[in-house]
Design an enzyme around this catalytic site. Structure first.
Site, PDB file in Angstrom:
ATOM      1  N   LYS A  68       0.796  -1.108  -0.084  1.00 60.19           N
ATOM      2  CA  LYS A  68      -0.113   0.055   0.065  1.00 60.19           C
ATOM      3  C   LYS A  68       0.875   1.150  -0.071  1.00 60.19           C
ATOM      4  O   LYS A  68       1.934   1.236   0.614  1.00 60.19           O
ATOM      5  CB  LYS A  68      -0.745  -0.066   1.277  1.00 60.19           C
ATOM      6  CG  LYS A  68      -2.038   1.063   0.937  1.00 60.19           C
ATOM      7  CD  LYS A  68      -3.070   0.213   0.183  1.00 60.19           C
ATOM      8  CE  LYS A  68      -4.598   0.758   0.239  1.00 60.19           C
ATOM      9  NZ  LYS A  68      -5.529  -0.003  -0.174  1.00 60.19           N
TER      10      LYS A  68
HETATM   11  N1  GLU Z   1      -7.171   0.193  -3.657  1.00 64.90           N
HETATM   12  C1  GLU Z   1      -7.799  -1.025  -3.667  1.00 64.90           C
HETATM   13  C2  GLU Z   1      -7.868  -1.997  -2.543  1.00 64.90           C
HETATM   14  O1  GLU Z   1      -7.879  -1.382  -1.457  1.00 64.90           O
HETATM   15  C3  GLU Z   1      -7.135  -1.801  -5.038  1.00 64.90           C
HETATM   16  C4  GLU Z   1      -5.916  -2.358  -4.874  1.00 64.90           C
HETATM   17  C5  GLU Z   1      -5.367  -2.863  -6.160  1.00 64.90           C
HETATM   18  O2  GLU Z   1      -6.134  -3.048  -7.368  1.00 64.90           O
HETATM   19  O3  GLU Z   1      -4.186  -3.225  -6.144  1.00 64.90           O
HETATM   20  O4  GLU Z   1      -8.301  -3.366  -2.531  1.00 64.90           O
END
Ligand code: GLU
Length: 425
Positions: free
Chosen positions: A111
């Site tokens: 993240k």
């Molecule tokens: N931000 C989204 C989540 O929290 C998507 C993450 C992604 O597609 O890598 O799942």
């Protein structure tokens, strides 16, 4: 000897750790695996100096965390928000590990985030932040190392800036490093709607297993960004009456049902993508948080973490909760709602459609071969249904809440991978 538990002042990180430790101990996971999995492999902090439109320079803080790469490259979005911190980013990376594991896709958890207020930034300032952040994290991202994606306040436009910056630095096109790109630039048809489609699919599966007709069901969707708006759209299409939606400008309630298409078109044409000024017959407007306490069947928090906490959880009147956001409930809220007998479909199951869709995009980028939107959705929906089913059955079989069941299923796959791969000598 029991493992000494890590804690944090950050609500999201302490929540994630507590849920992990409780599930890991209940499944009898070995202490060394608990130790390994309770820490992140990599936590990067960067400074992002940016020349603002008025000529002054502001320095923003940015973070990128990879919690685990046991199952594959780190995967997870990058958010732009004033509440972003290293601990929050780590918590979200941690949850991405379990989300990807539960989803059955070949990724670890990652993240990123930049602490900034996007509502106060011009487009050019946002672009400069994105590109400088991209340059700062460039050594650590790659299609087989760490693959970022959109999250709160980022989307296809930012993903293009990220991809373009990394591609220019490396002197070659790098489409598979970022997912959530626009369809015209190596994105996937279906990705924008994927998280919402997944949340709606999970909610409908939940209604199915408890024997409830969607057409006799009312719902309130908190948050009207990409996740909330598409969740509302797909539920509405399945016959659920969406009686309320909301964003930072307020709760918009209509007992006969919100005209979701109209509300989406309104937000889309608003310069800040907000519901401000939205109107339809019979609409009542109130404070943003009022949506959380409405007397509806399903409440779907689809915005920020910690919106339901010990101060307000007892005011919830919904019968069921489906978490579209990451971490919308604190552990205290979880307990309060449990004592009220409210079943909760947990975030990392309900909102995994986004990252599953990202996996599809990554596969297409690596293969250089694109699918139609029908193919994309036809693969996504069955995966969501079978993942829901697996968690539901596990929770019944082991007599645990769905959140605990989801953690146990997810931890098992990652722990097995860590054991199989082994620890360095
Ligand atoms: N931000 C989204 C989540 O929290 C998507 C993450 C992604 O597609 O890598 O799942």
């Amino acid at each position: 000897m029991a493992v000494e538990r890590r804690t944090s002042d950050d609500v999201l990180l302490s929540t994630a750790l507590e849920n992990f430790y409780n599930a890991a101990e209940e499944m009898g996971l070995k202490d060394d695996l608990i130790e390994i999995l309770s820490r992140s492999e990599r936590r990067i902090c960067v400074s992002i100096p940016v020349e603002m439109d008025d000529g002054t320079v502001k320095v923003f803080d940015g973070y990128r965390v990879v919690h685990s790469s046991a199952l594959g490259p780190g995967k997870g979005g990058i958010r732009f928000h004033p509440q972003v911190t290293l601990d929050e980013t780590e918590a979200l990376a941690f949850m991405m590990t379990w989300k990807c594991s539960l989803a059955g896709i070949p990724y670890g958890g990652g993240k990123g985030g930049v602490c900034c207020e996007p509502l106060e930034l011009s487009l050019k300032e946002k672009e400069r932040i994105t590109r400088t952040f991209a340059a700062r994290i460039e050594p650590f991202v790659g299609a087989w190392t760490d693959v970022p994606a959109p999250d709160i306040n980022t989307g296809a436009r930012e993903m293009v800036w990220f991809m373009d910056t990394i591609s220019k630095i490396r002197g070659q096109l790098e489409p598979a490093i970022f997912t959530g790109k626009p369809v015209s630039l190596w994105g996937s048809k279906g990705r924008t709607a994927a998280t919402g489609l997944g949340v709606a699919t999970c909610a409908l599966e939940f209604l199915r297993v408890i024997g409830r007709d969607p057409k006799e069901t009312t719902a309130a969707v908190q948050g009207f960004g990409t996740v909330g708006s598409y969740t509302a759209k797909f539920l509405h299409e399945a016959g659920v009456k969406i009686v309320a939606i909301c964003d930072i400008t307020g709760t918009y309630y209509c007992k006969d049902g919100i005209d979701v298409e109209k509300a989406m078109a309104h937000a889309h044409s608003h310069p800040k993508r907000l519901l401000e000024g939205y109107s339809q017959a019979g609409l009542e407007k109130s404070k943003p948080n009022d949506i959380l306490y409405l007397d509806v069947d399903v409440l779907l928090p689809c915005a920020m973490e910690g919106v339901l906490n010990k101060a307000n959880a007892d005011k919830v009147r919904a019968k069921y909760i489906v978490e579209g956001a990451n971490g919308p409930l604190t552990p205290e809220a979880d307990e309060i709602l449990k004592s009220k007998g409210i079943p909760i479909v947990p975030d990392f199951l309900a909102n995994s459609g986004g990252v599953i869709g990202s996996y599809f995009e990554w596969c297409q980028n690596l293969a250089g071969f694109f699918w139609t939107e029908e193919e994309y959705n036809a693969r996504l929906v069955p995966i969501m249904k079978s993942n829901f089913q697996r968690v539901w059955e596990y929770s019944k079989e082991h007599n645990v809440e769905m959140r605990r069941a989801a953690f146990m299923v997810a931890i098992k796959r990652v722990a097995d991978a860590v054991e199989m791969r082994g620890v360095f000598l």
